[in-house]
Design a protein around this motif. Structure first.
Motif, PDB file in Angstrom:
ATOM      1  N   ASP A   1      -3.375   9.817   0.940  1.00  0.00           N
ATOM      2  CA  ASP A   1      -3.913   9.928   2.305  1.00  0.00           C
ATOM      3  C   ASP A   1      -4.446  11.321   2.604  1.00  0.00           C
ATOM      4  O   ASP A   1      -4.859  11.600   3.725  1.00  0.00           O
ATOM      5  CB  ASP A   1      -2.897   9.471   3.366  1.00  0.00           C
ATOM      6  CG  ASP A   1      -1.574  10.196   3.282  1.00  0.00           C
ATOM      7  OD1 ASP A   1      -1.163  10.566   2.160  1.00  0.00           O
ATOM      8  OD2 ASP A   1      -0.926  10.396   4.334  1.00  0.00           O
ATOM      9  N   VAL A   2      -4.442  12.207   1.599  1.00  0.00           N
ATOM     10  CA  VAL A   2      -5.107  13.508   1.763  1.00  0.00           C
ATOM     11  C   VAL A   2      -6.576  13.431   1.322  1.00  0.00           C
ATOM     12  O   VAL A   2      -7.308  14.414   1.403  1.00  0.00           O
ATOM     13  CB  VAL A   2      -4.377  14.628   0.979  1.00  0.00           C
ATOM     14  CG1 VAL A   2      -3.068  14.978   1.678  1.00  0.00           C
ATOM     15  CG2 VAL A   2      -4.138  14.221  -0.459  1.00  0.00           C
ATOM     16  N   LYS A   3      -6.987  12.231   0.839  1.00  0.00           N
ATOM     17  CA  LYS A   3      -8.395  12.046   0.415  1.00  0.00           C
ATOM     18  C   LYS A   3      -9.110  11.202   1.485  1.00  0.00           C
ATOM     19  O   LYS A   3      -8.770  10.022   1.658  1.00  0.00           O
ATOM     20  CB  LYS A   3      -8.455  11.303  -0.928  1.00  0.00           C
ATOM     21  CG  LYS A   3      -7.539  11.866  -2.014  1.00  0.00           C
ATOM     22  CD  LYS A   3      -8.126  13.081  -2.665  1.00  0.00           C
ATOM     23  CE  LYS A   3      -7.272  13.491  -3.869  1.00  0.00           C
ATOM     24  NZ  LYS A   3      -7.719  14.785  -4.434  1.00  0.00           N
TER      25      LYS A   3
ATOM     26  N   LEU B   1       0.862  -1.185   0.000  1.00  0.00           N
ATOM     27  CA  LEU B   1       0.000   0.000   0.000  1.00  0.00           C
ATOM     28  C   LEU B   1       0.897   1.233   0.000  1.00  0.00           C
ATOM     29  O   LEU B   1       1.883   1.284   0.732  1.00  0.00           O
ATOM     30  CB  LEU B   1      -0.883   0.013   1.259  1.00  0.00           C
ATOM     31  CG  LEU B   1      -1.912  -1.122   1.384  1.00  0.00           C
ATOM     32  CD1 LEU B   1      -2.635  -1.007   2.741  1.00  0.00           C
ATOM     33  CD2 LEU B   1      -2.926  -1.074   0.236  1.00  0.00           C
ATOM     34  N   SER B   2       0.554   2.205  -0.840  1.00  0.00           N
ATOM     35  CA  SER B   2       1.358   3.442  -0.826  1.00  0.00           C
ATOM     36  C   SER B   2       0.437   4.647  -0.863  1.00  0.00           C
ATOM     37  O   SER B   2      -0.597   4.634  -1.543  1.00  0.00           O
ATOM     38  CB  SER B   2       2.347   3.452  -2.000  1.00  0.00           C
ATOM     39  OG  SER B   2       1.694   3.682  -3.226  1.00  0.00           O
ATOM     40  N   PHE B   3       0.822   5.644  -0.080  1.00  0.00           N
ATOM     41  CA  PHE B   3      -0.024   6.834   0.078  1.00  0.00           C
ATOM     42  C   PHE B   3       0.782   8.081  -0.240  1.00  0.00           C
ATOM     43  O   PHE B   3       1.835   8.325   0.366  1.00  0.00           O
ATOM     44  CB  PHE B   3      -0.565   6.906   1.512  1.00  0.00           C
ATOM     45  CG  PHE B   3      -1.408   5.709   1.873  1.00  0.00           C
ATOM     46  CD1 PHE B   3      -2.754   5.664   1.538  1.00  0.00           C
ATOM     47  CD2 PHE B   3      -0.842   4.604   2.512  1.00  0.00           C
ATOM     48  CE1 PHE B   3      -3.529   4.535   1.847  1.00  0.00           C
ATOM     49  CE2 PHE B   3      -1.605   3.487   2.817  1.00  0.00           C
ATOM     50  CZ  PHE B   3      -2.953   3.438   2.487  1.00  0.00           C
ATOM     51  N   ASP B   4       0.272   8.864  -1.182  1.00  0.00           N
ATOM     52  CA  ASP B   4       0.974  10.074  -1.627  1.00  0.00           C
ATOM     53  C   ASP B   4       0.350  11.335  -1.040  1.00  0.00           C
ATOM     54  O   ASP B   4      -0.807  11.339  -0.618  1.00  0.00           O
ATOM     55  CB  ASP B   4       0.893  10.200  -3.162  1.00  0.00           C
ATOM     56  CG  ASP B   4       1.793   9.197  -3.875  1.00  0.00           C
ATOM     57  OD1 ASP B   4       2.299   8.268  -3.202  1.00  0.00           O
ATOM     58  OD2 ASP B   4       1.956   9.333  -5.096  1.00  0.00           O
ATOM     59  N   ASP B   5       1.139  12.383  -1.086  1.00  0.00           N
ATOM     60  CA  ASP B   5       0.716  13.783  -0.912  1.00  0.00           C
ATOM     61  C   ASP B   5       0.496  14.207   0.541  1.00  0.00           C
ATOM     62  O   ASP B   5       0.243  15.383   0.797  1.00  0.00           O
ATOM     63  CB  ASP B   5      -0.546  14.122  -1.739  1.00  0.00           C
ATOM     64  CG  ASP B   5      -0.302  13.999  -3.231  1.00  0.00           C
ATOM     65  OD1 ASP B   5       0.828  13.639  -3.624  1.00  0.00           O
ATOM     66  OD2 ASP B   5      -1.234  14.256  -4.014  1.00  0.00           O
ATOM     67  N   GLY B   6       0.563  13.274   1.500  1.00  0.00           N
ATOM     68  CA  GLY B   6       0.460  13.653   2.905  1.00  0.00           C
ATOM     69  C   GLY B   6       1.808  14.140   3.401  1.00  0.00           C
ATOM     70  O   GLY B   6       2.706  14.361   2.589  1.00  0.00           O
ATOM     71  N   PRO B   7       2.007  14.268   4.687  1.00  0.00           N
ATOM     72  CA  PRO B   7       0.962  14.016   5.687  1.00  0.00           C
ATOM     73  C   PRO B   7      -0.113  15.108   5.653  1.00  0.00           C
ATOM     74  O   PRO B   7       0.180  16.252   5.322  1.00  0.00           O
ATOM     75  CB  PRO B   7       1.742  14.040   6.999  1.00  0.00           C
ATOM     76  CG  PRO B   7       2.900  14.946   6.726  1.00  0.00           C
ATOM     77  CD  PRO B   7       3.267  14.726   5.290  1.00  0.00           C
ATOM     78  N   GLY B   8      -1.321  14.719   6.015  1.00  0.00           N
ATOM     79  CA  GLY B   8      -2.441  15.650   5.990  1.00  0.00           C
ATOM     80  C   GLY B   8      -3.407  15.312   7.118  1.00  0.00           C
ATOM     81  O   GLY B   8      -3.096  14.488   7.986  1.00  0.00           O
TER      82      GLY B   8
END
Ligand code: ZN
Length: 481
Positions: A442-444, A281-288
């Motif tokens: 992870d910003v969504k 699993l990969s999460f872009d654009d955070g941290p948020g």
């Protein structure tokens, strides 16, 4: 009987005549041939004589020497005439005459009286005079005297170095003298010592840190404050570079040490397919604002994921540290995530990358070599700068960074705006694959909300969840710009 004797006499006569003629011819030939005279010069026909050396006639032989009869001839008396001034350089001739039977033959020897003696340079020394490397040298005096040219002091060329002086002078005959004076130092020149030596090889990188140096004078006093460093290392580009460390005396001389830096491609570990069915699993654009909730869910299931972080939301920076401590992989995405800014040039991209990497270091204690290009390596949003992705993918790999794309797109940054939609996209993308690199943001909030069900689906379907590392399959896309 009488007739017979007469006949035999008539037969012998021509033979006698022939013999007589032959003897006569040989005698004439012998006499004529002997009239060739050759001179033999002891010491050579050209003679070099150092000025001031007395000329002693080495002697000449004149020998009648035939072509046919070799040296059958005899020595002839020889007289010598001429004048050699041994005290003045120049070319002098000595004439030789050999005589025999009223005839005479002549030959000449040339004597070159040459100045072969170099001038003598004398250095003066002032009693008790000493100086220091920084204070410089004050000339104590010198003179130059030549055997022929006399006083040549005015022609002395003086070359001052940092710790010695060379004095050179050449006389009219081309004889050259050099003497060296060692400067009398009470404190000599400083010594610069490079940490790691003068030859270093480093892997290509975004940063270059000089390994440092020490500098001290002869008494051991620290002089590092006086060292000026010049020459840049461009660590992003493989090649040879020079860094120059110098202490300048301010007097036209200095101490210089050069460091040669060779930048070579950084090692990049080979990727390996995982042994088990794996979901990354990969999460872009955070941290948020939703990162904390995501970390809670992941912790609940004991699942590790990967976070490609930005610097856009400073109030959540501490989530980067938390993710790292909880075993997740923290990777660089972009500080600004501004496509037009970061893809304007390689330098702009590197600057943005470094800023983001700094956040990672602040939060995790170390830099990372894992990252993802904003828009992925196949993005065409960068096409305003032709070829920039081709250049960056290559240069970042050369610097030992591994970039990750994805092979399962949740589409949460596209048209999909619901948790159910994200879940279905991920399931559809993973089905049939043993190695899934899932892209989410992870910003969504609706995407983060799908993670619990994604994990449960994955576990039910025999997958393990792993964080990315340098040996994980990078799921590279074809570069399109
Ligand atoms: Zn992004």
């Amino acid at each position: 009987m009488e007739k017979e004797r007469k006949q035999s006499k008539n037969r012998l006569l021509p033979a006698f005549l022939l013999l007589y003629a032959l003897c006569l011819a040989a005698a004439v030939l012998f006499v004529l041939d002997a009239r060739h005279i050759r001179f033999h010069f002891s010491g050579g026909q050209e003679l070099e004589l150092p000025v001031g050396t007395l000329y002693t006639e080495p002697g000449v032989r004149a020998v009648s020497e035939g072509r046919l009869f070799g040296e059958l001839g005899r020595d002839l008396p020889v007289t010598a005439e001429g004048w050699v001034d041994c005290s003045t350089p120049g070319d002098y001739a000595v004439e030789y005459t050999a005589t025999r039977a009223g005839r005479s033959w002549h030959a000449r020897r040339t004597v070159h009286v040459r100045d072969l003696t170099a001038p003598v340079i004398t250095l003066q020394h002032r009693e008790g005079y000493v100086t220091t490397w920084f204070a410089g040298y004050e000339e104590e005096g010198y003179s130059a005297l030549d055997n022929i040219d006399g006083d040549l002091t005015a022609l002395v060329e003086r070359t001052a170095w940092d710790d010695h002086v060379d004095y050179t002078v050449t006389d009219a005959a081309g004889n050259r003298s050099t003497v060296t004076r060692k400067i009398p130092f009470s404190v000599g020149k400083p010594i610069i010592t490079l940490t790691e030596g003068t030859e270093t090889e480093i892997p290509a990188a975004l940063r270059y840190t000089d390994p440092g140096f020490t500098a001290a004078d002869e008494l051991g006093n620290d002089m590092s404050y006086a060292v000026q460093v010049s020459g840049e290392v461009d660590p992003e580009h493989c090649g040879e570079y020079e860094r120059v460390y110098r202490i300048d005396s301010g007097r036209g001389y200095g101490v210089t040490v050069t460091r040669h830096v060779r930048v070579v491609p950084a090692p990049l570990p080979a990727a390996a397919e995982p042994q088990e069915k794996t979901i990354y699993l990969s999460f872009d654009d955070g941290p948020g604002p939703h990162t904390a909730a995501l970390l809670d869910v992941l912790a609940e299931y004991g699942v590790q994921a990967s976070f490609f972080v930005t610097c856009r939301y400073p109030e959540y920076f501490d989530m980067v540290g938390r993710a790292f401590r909880e075993g997740h992989s923290v990777c660089v995405h972009s500080a600004s995530h501004d496509y037009y800014g970061i893809y304007a040039s390689e330098e702009a991209y590197y600057a943005d990358f470094l800023a983001c990497e700094e956040l990672v270091r602040e939060q995790t204690g170390s830099y990372t070599t894992l990252f993802r290009f904003p828009g992925g390596s196949s993005n065409t949003v960068s096409s305003f700068n032709e070829g920039v992705m081709s250049r960056l993918t290559e240069s970042m790999n050369t610097m030992g960074y591994q970039y990750f794309d994805w092979n399962v797109d949740s589409d949460d940054a596209g048209r999909t705006r619901t948790t159910e939609g994200v879940l279905q996209n991920v399931i559809a993308g993973c089905e049939g694959k043993d190695c899934c690199l899932v892209l989410q943001h992870d910003v969504k909030d609706y995407s983060v909300a799908a993670v619990r069900q994604i994990i449960e689906w994955g576990l039910e379907n025999g997958y393990v969840f792993r964080p990315l590392d340098m040996t994980s399959p990078p799921a590279h896309h074809p570069v399109a710009n």
